[in-house]
Design a protein around this motif. Structure first.
Motif, PDB file in Angstrom:
ATOM      1  N   UNK A  68      28.068  12.683  12.392  1.00  9.69           N
ATOM      2  CA  UNK A  68      29.429  12.410  12.363  1.00  9.69           C
ATOM      3  C   UNK A  68      29.939  13.348  12.780  1.00  9.69           C
ATOM      4  N   UNK A  69      29.511  14.863  12.382  1.00  9.00           N
ATOM      5  CA  UNK A  69      30.731  16.519  12.982  1.00  9.00           C
ATOM      6  C   UNK A  69      30.224  16.831  14.287  1.00  9.00           C
ATOM      7  N   UNK A  70      28.568  16.195  15.292  1.00  9.07           N
ATOM      8  CA  UNK A  70      28.102  16.667  16.598  1.00  9.07           C
ATOM      9  C   UNK A  70      27.870  16.104  16.764  1.00  9.07           C
ATOM     10  N   UNK A  71      28.492  16.612  18.076  1.00 12.03           N
ATOM     11  CA  UNK A  71      27.783  15.811  20.358  1.00 12.03           C
ATOM     12  C   UNK A  71      27.647  16.622  20.724  1.00 12.03           C
ATOM     13  N   UNK A  72      26.428  16.332  21.237  1.00 16.85           N
ATOM     14  CA  UNK A  72      25.738  17.494  21.803  1.00 16.85           C
ATOM     15  C   UNK A  72      25.094  17.102  23.361  1.00 16.85           C
ATOM     16  N   UNK A  73      25.153  18.279  24.386  1.00 15.85           N
ATOM     17  CA  UNK A  73      24.821  17.853  25.401  1.00 15.85           C
ATOM     18  C   UNK A  73      23.652  18.525  25.161  1.00 15.85           C
ATOM     19  N   UNK A  74      22.828  17.109  25.807  1.00 13.99           N
ATOM     20  CA  UNK A  74      21.247  17.196  25.825  1.00 13.99           C
ATOM     21  C   UNK A  74      20.051  17.821  26.638  1.00 13.99           C
ATOM     22  N   UNK A  75      21.375  17.830  28.353  1.00 22.74           N
ATOM     23  CA  UNK A  75      20.742  18.977  28.943  1.00 22.74           C
ATOM     24  C   UNK A  75      20.713  20.271  28.801  1.00 22.74           C
ATOM     25  N   UNK A  76      21.045  20.564  27.676  1.00 20.01           N
ATOM     26  CA  UNK A  76      20.930  22.180  27.180  1.00 20.01           C
ATOM     27  C   UNK A  76      19.920  21.694  26.076  1.00 20.01           C
ATOM     28  N   UNK A  77      19.809  20.605  25.596  1.00 18.95           N
ATOM     29  CA  UNK A  77      18.611  20.623  24.576  1.00 18.95           C
ATOM     30  C   UNK A  77      17.325  21.621  24.644  1.00 18.95           C
ATOM     31  N   UNK A  78      16.594  22.412  24.311  1.00 21.56           N
ATOM     32  CA  UNK A  78      15.315  22.975  24.664  1.00 21.56           C
ATOM     33  C   UNK A  78      14.034  22.645  23.734  1.00 21.56           C
TER      34      UNK A  78
END
Length: 454
Positions: A406-416
């Motif tokens: 609900x509180x987070x939007x993530x750039x999947x390209x930055x997930x390691x």
């Protein structure tokens, strides 16, 4: 809110605008709301900054009795507002930015710019302006002289206020005051807020009537039967749920919620995202039946459901949702849009009084704190000019971002790394190390796994 330019301010704003239109990324000294709008106009819509006239509305909005009643009522309020102000031109646009009514005269620049009915004042058509920017930003928006993206409107000051649907949180219309530069009355912001508050009170009352009708339809449908059934509005929010549905979705059952603010919001599920699409499909089709498959905040696995539209007039006011069953027209999420490199959007943010224009790739994740959105970026922590995570999510569509909470939007390209907790909960570790770990809500775990190929 500043409704008038200070001495010498206009010339500097115009210099920054001209440089930005030529390709500069420097927006220092420009108010965040204007910087964000200019970025949309240049990078997303490609609006010509030399435009002198608002273009005709080429695609008139869909006609519907409820919409016409809303705009007629808003027109009455707009006429009263013009009498209170005693100056300027007051205008009303529909949800698409088409100008449908104007009150007041004596400003040649307004007529010359096509500030009259059947012309389009959306940002996509006419750049930064009070009406179009209020619809985009979904908040009271002041645009002063050279803050207009298009040169043809620099002789005007505009102040626009949106009318927001209390059920779907989408803009339905906007009311605007335009004067010659420097002529905006000091009390215009308060008067505009009061005007839209009156309209919103009417919309809330209407939404409460719709909720009562949905509850009646729910009671009739449940007579002599059991099972997981909900009545949901067109925003995907629960008005009332059966005991079985409440247990499955983790929400309180058998309580009718007429006030839109009190309804259970399924923001952490695809149900909410699909509701508007289902409402569009069911428009003017009484008895419409459709089906959805989504994940709910309270359910660990996918939930299948059949939707039966409940109509009043030409449009649905909500749906009876039967869980564990799929019949009718399938309603599925739109595939993610993939934008070419040439159409990459910028995100406007502020850091210690400086205005930044960020590429999506520079953002690791966004975190909501109420309507304020904080960005974790390669240039440090910054406050986004966008109000509300949902608005930022829409702006970043097609750029590889995923809502994971609900509180987070993530750039999947930055997930390691994906970290699994003892209870099966997930955390995403980004390329800034464990200090940048982002929690994944159970409702979004399936989508995260799909997008990361897990």
């Amino acid at each position: 809110m500043s409704v008038a330019l200070q001495s010498g301010e206009g010339a500097e704003i115009n210099r920054v605008r001209e440089r930005f239109a030529a390709g500069s990324q420097d927006l220092d000294g420009i108010r965040p709301s204007i910087a964000l709008s200019w970025t949309r106009c240049r990078d997303r819509y490609g609006v010509d900054p030399r435009l002198a006239l608002a273009p005709p509305a080429l695609d008139p909005s869909h006609r519907c009795l409820d919409r016409d009643v809303l705009l007629t009522g808003l027109g009455g309020h707009a006429a009263a507002l013009r009498q209170l102000l005693g100056t300027g031109v007051v205008t009303v646009v529909d949800e698409g930015g088409q100008l449908v009514g104007s009150w007041g005269e004596g400003i040649p620049a307004a007529g010359e710019a096509h500030l009259r009915p059947w012309y389009s004042w959306s940002e996509m058509s006419s750049g930064t302006n009070g009406m179009g920017t209020a619809l985009e930003a979904q908040t009271l928006s002041s645009v002063r002289g050279p803050e207009h993206w298009c040169e043809g409107f620099h002789a005007l000051d505009c102040l626009g206020a949106p009318v927001i649907d209390p059920v779907t949180s989408s803009p339905l219309a906007a009311v605007n005051v335009s004067t010659l530069t420097g002529g905006m009355p000091d009390d215009a912001p308060d008067l505009l807020r009061r005007t839209t508050a009156l309209v919103r009170a009417t919309l809330i009352s209407r939404a409460e009537e719709h909720a009562t009708a949905l509850a009646t339809a729910f009671t009739s449908a449940m007579r002599g039967r059991r099972g997981g059934v909900l009545a949901v509005d067109t925003g995907g929010n629960v008005v009332v749920a059966s005991l079985e549905a409440g247990q499955l979705l983790g929400i309180e059952a058998r309580q009718v919620r007429t006030d839109p603010a009190d309804r259970v919001r399924l923001d952490d599920s695809e149900f909410g995202l699909l509701a508007a699409k289902a409402a569009h499909a069911a428009h003017d089709l009484p008895g419409w039946i459709g089906s959805v498959e989504a994940v709910s905040a309270g359910a660990a696995e996918g939930v299948q459901a059949t939707l039966v539209a409940v109509h009043q007039g030409c449009h649905p006011i909500g749906f009876l949702m039967t869980l564990g069953d799929m019949q009718g027209e399938p309603i599925t999420p739109d595939p993610p849009e993939v934008l070419p490199q040439s159409q990459l959007s910028r995100v406007v943010a502020q850091v210690r009084g400086r205005t930044l224009v960020l590429l999506p790739a520079e953002i690791r994740y966004a975190e909501a704190d109420g309507n304020t959105v904080w960005l974790a970026t390669d240039r440090g922590r910054a406050r986004a000019a966008h109000r509300g995570l949902k608005n930022l999510e829409h702006a970043l569509a097609g750029h590889g971002f995923l809502r994971v909470h609900r509180r987070y939007l993530v750039n999947l390209a930055r997930v390691v790394e994906v970290e699994r907790g003892p209870g099966g909960e997930l955390k995403l570790i980004l390329d800034a190390g464990r200090s940048s770990a982002v929690p994944v809500a159970r409702a979004h775990a399936g989508a995260v796994r799909r997008h990361l190929g897990l």
